[in-house]
Scaffold this active site. Sequence first.
Site, mmCIF file in Angstrom:
data_model
loop_
_atom_site.group_PDB
_atom_site.id
_atom_site.type_symbol
_atom_site.label_atom_id
_atom_site.label_comp_id
_atom_site.label_asym_id
_atom_site.label_seq_id
_atom_site.Cartn_x
_atom_site.Cartn_y
_atom_site.Cartn_z
ATOM 1 C CE1 TYR A 285 -3.723 2.442 0.912
ATOM 2 C CE2 TYR A 285 -2.113 3.393 2.404
ATOM 3 C CZ TYR A 285 -3.474 3.512 1.730
ATOM 4 O OH TYR A 285 -4.279 4.600 1.648
ATOM 5 C CE LYS B 275 -3.596 5.025 -1.781
ATOM 6 N NZ LYS B 275 -4.517 5.433 -2.442
#
Length: 259
Positions: free
Chosen positions: A163, A167
């Site tokens: 994650y 990002k």
Amino acid sequence: MSSGIEAMFRLDGRLALVTGASSGLGRHFALTLARAGARVAVAARRVEALQALVQEIGALGGQALALPLDVTDAAGVRACFDRLAAEAGVAEVLVNNAGTTVTKPLLHHTEADWDAVVDTNLKGAWLVATEAARRLVDSGRSGSIVNIASILAERQAGGVAPYAISKAGLVQMTKSMALELARHGVRVNALLPGYVVTDLNREFLQSEAGDKLRARIPSRRFSEAEDLDGALLLLASDAGRAISGATLAVDGAHLVSSL
């Protein structure tokens, strides 16, 4: 003077597309844009979950359209934009919000976990943003793309490596797109939320573990979805007409903390 400043943040008559709008922040973003006067297309895989949102926007006096969209499917992304063009026009504002995560220790993550997270958060965001930009450039329109990243693009946390990596990639994607699209009048920025209370995480954030996490935030509070409204409208509207390639954190000073 105040009315002129307020008008800069308005989106009256503009068409906005929000991905991942069936729940959480995406749903909230759609309502925020509608209250600012935008016509809103809301997109997600679960179209049935979007219908209540369309009705809620209608009850506010706004206009909304629900669209099926799996951001990881390139053909599906093009089909979504084709239908949007046929039924409403070219999106002048994109809130690129669809995202997912898998939480487990680094060495327990599988290739399938990586693909699920990166395909949605980075590849999917790329497919949607580039298609939105292509439609804007082809139509000769200016516009704004707001990529929803995270403070984990710039700091680390355990258990969410794919994650955080996705990002961070999204932030670099934002800057690369901003560079090449500036001459076309298309602005691209990233919004970096900190820990925001939603229905999905409310129980955890109110737990003992959540209390320990809150103690590491300099403001000693988690954000509410409404705390993101000002930043979102700044980046989406004429109020931010000179802002492109920027990252804007809304996190209660969490990023500047060493904790």
